[in-house]
Design a protein around this motif. Structure first.
Motif, short mmCIF file in Angstrom:
data_model
loop_
_atom_site.label_atom_id
_atom_site.label_comp_id
_atom_site.label_asym_id
_atom_site.label_seq_id
_atom_site.Cartn_x
_atom_site.Cartn_y
_atom_site.Cartn_z
N ALA A 54 0.81 -1.22 0.00
CA ALA A 54 0.00 0.00 0.00
C ALA A 54 0.85 1.28 0.00
O ALA A 54 0.35 2.36 -0.28
N LEU A 55 2.13 1.16 0.30
CA LEU A 55 3.03 2.29 0.35
C LEU A 55 3.20 2.88 -1.05
O LEU A 55 3.45 2.15 -2.01
N ASP A 56 3.05 4.19 -1.19
CA ASP A 56 3.17 4.85 -2.48
C ASP A 56 4.22 5.95 -2.38
O ASP A 56 4.09 6.87 -1.57
N VAL A 57 5.28 5.83 -3.18
CA VAL A 57 6.34 6.83 -3.25
C VAL A 57 6.45 7.25 -4.70
O VAL A 57 6.65 6.42 -5.57
N ASN A 58 6.28 8.57 -4.96
CA ASN A 58 6.41 9.02 -6.35
C ASN A 58 6.97 10.42 -6.41
O ASN A 58 6.94 11.17 -5.43
N VAL A 59 7.50 10.76 -7.57
CA VAL A 59 8.04 12.09 -7.84
C VAL A 59 7.32 12.64 -9.06
O VAL A 59 7.25 11.98 -10.10
N GLU A 60 6.78 13.83 -8.91
CA GLU A 60 6.11 14.48 -10.02
C GLU A 60 6.38 15.97 -9.94
O GLU A 60 6.12 16.60 -8.90
N LYS A 61 6.93 16.53 -11.01
CA LYS A 61 7.23 17.96 -11.09
C LYS A 61 8.10 18.43 -9.93
O LYS A 61 7.87 19.49 -9.35
N GLY A 62 9.08 17.62 -9.55
CA GLY A 62 10.02 18.00 -8.50
C GLY A 62 9.48 17.84 -7.09
O GLY A 62 10.12 18.27 -6.13
N TYR A 88 -0.42 7.86 6.54
CA TYR A 88 0.80 8.65 6.49
C TYR A 88 0.82 9.48 5.21
O TYR A 88 0.39 9.03 4.16
N TYR A 89 1.35 10.72 5.33
CA TYR A 89 1.45 11.60 4.17
C TYR A 89 2.58 12.59 4.41
O TYR A 89 2.65 13.23 5.46
N ARG A 90 3.48 12.70 3.42
CA ARG A 90 4.58 13.66 3.52
C ARG A 90 5.03 14.04 2.12
O ARG A 90 5.08 13.21 1.23
N GLN A 91 5.35 15.33 1.93
CA GLN A 91 5.84 15.81 0.64
C GLN A 91 7.09 16.64 0.82
O GLN A 91 7.24 17.33 1.84
N PHE A 92 7.98 16.57 -0.19
CA PHE A 92 9.22 17.34 -0.20
C PHE A 92 9.46 17.83 -1.61
O PHE A 92 9.15 17.14 -2.58
N THR A 93 10.06 19.00 -1.73
CA THR A 93 10.56 19.47 -3.01
C THR A 93 11.98 18.96 -3.13
O THR A 93 12.79 19.15 -2.22
N ILE A 94 12.28 18.27 -4.22
CA ILE A 94 13.64 17.77 -4.41
C ILE A 94 14.22 18.37 -5.69
O ILE A 94 13.48 18.68 -6.62
N PRO A 95 15.54 18.55 -5.71
CA PRO A 95 16.16 19.21 -6.87
C PRO A 95 16.02 18.42 -8.16
O PRO A 95 15.99 17.19 -8.15
N SER A 97 18.27 18.19 -10.21
CA SER A 97 19.59 17.63 -10.52
C SER A 97 19.70 16.16 -10.11
O SER A 97 20.73 15.54 -10.32
N LEU A 98 18.63 15.60 -9.54
CA LEU A 98 18.62 14.19 -9.17
C LEU A 98 18.02 13.37 -10.31
O LEU A 98 17.15 13.84 -11.04
N ASP A 99 18.48 12.14 -10.44
CA ASP A 99 17.99 11.24 -11.48
C ASP A 99 16.83 10.42 -10.92
O ASP A 99 17.02 9.35 -10.36
N HIS A 100 15.62 10.93 -11.07
CA HIS A 100 14.43 10.29 -10.50
C HIS A 100 14.18 8.90 -11.09
O HIS A 100 13.61 8.04 -10.43
N GLU A 101 14.59 8.70 -12.31
CA GLU A 101 14.38 7.42 -12.98
C GLU A 101 15.17 6.28 -12.32
O GLU A 101 14.78 5.13 -12.39
N LYS A 102 16.29 6.60 -11.69
CA LYS A 102 17.15 5.58 -11.08
C LYS A 102 16.93 5.46 -9.56
O LYS A 102 17.70 4.80 -8.88
N ALA A 103 15.89 6.11 -9.04
CA ALA A 103 15.61 6.05 -7.60
C ALA A 103 15.23 4.62 -7.20
O ALA A 103 14.57 3.91 -7.95
N LYS A 104 15.66 4.23 -6.00
CA LYS A 104 15.34 2.90 -5.47
C LYS A 104 14.80 3.05 -4.06
O LYS A 104 15.33 3.81 -3.26
N ALA A 105 13.74 2.30 -3.76
CA ALA A 105 13.12 2.34 -2.44
C ALA A 105 13.11 0.95 -1.82
O ALA A 105 12.92 -0.04 -2.52
N GLU A 106 13.31 0.91 -0.52
CA GLU A 106 13.27 -0.35 0.23
C GLU A 106 12.49 -0.10 1.51
O GLU A 106 12.65 0.94 2.15
N TYR A 107 11.64 -1.06 1.88
CA TYR A 107 10.82 -0.92 3.09
C TYR A 107 11.02 -2.16 3.96
O TYR A 107 10.63 -3.26 3.58
N VAL A 108 11.68 -1.98 5.11
CA VAL A 108 11.98 -3.08 6.00
C VAL A 108 11.68 -2.66 7.44
O VAL A 108 12.17 -1.61 7.90
#
Length: 132
Positions: A54-62, A88-95, A97-108
């Motif tokens: 159910a965890l959703d992590v995404n990047v859209e328009k920075g 749970y809900y949290r948002q951040f503006t990220i630069p 200059s990061l490669d969003h396509e190569k992002a990796k997430a792990e939940y443990v």
């Protein structure tokens, strides 16, 4: 009743309304650490009780958005509660200059670790100086 009594309402704690949609649903802002390394950003978020599916992590328009719906799994009638179960809900503006396509997430064990590498153009490069 005193403000620190056992029956204090949870409305005054770390549960807040989500402003972006003016929703009446309550959300918990998970605690987050963000560390910048030479390779990129490493974000860790404390999201106990959320399911990996159910965890959703995404990047859209920075904007990096982390959401996880509450899991109501306890049977029976509540006789006493000290914490409120909320999504749970949290948002951040990220630069950019990061490669969003190569992002990796792990939940443990209730901890989300997100690694977002810098884009090749943003990485520091050493320029050699030649004589003559």
């Amino acid at each position: 009743m005193a403000a620190n009594s056992l029956t204090e309402r949870n409305d005054e704690r770390n549960v807040q309304a989500r402003e972006e949609t003016r929703s009446n649903e309550k959300y918990i802002r998970p605690a987050v650490n963000i560390i910048e390394t030479e390779e990129g950003l490493v974000l860790t978020a404390d999201i106990p009780g959320a399911s990996k599916e159910a965890l959703d992590v995404n990047v859209e328009k920075g904007i990096l958005t982390i959401t996880a719906p509450a899991q109501h799994t306890t049977q029976g009638t509540s006789a006493y509660r000290e914490f409120e179960l909320a999504s749970y809900y949290r948002q951040f503006t990220i630069p950019e200059s990061l490669d969003h396509e190569k992002a990796k997430a792990e939940y443990v064990n209730g901890i989300l670790t997100l690694k977002v590498p810098k884009a090749e153009v943003a990485k520091p490069k050493r320029i050699s100086v030649q004589v003559g």
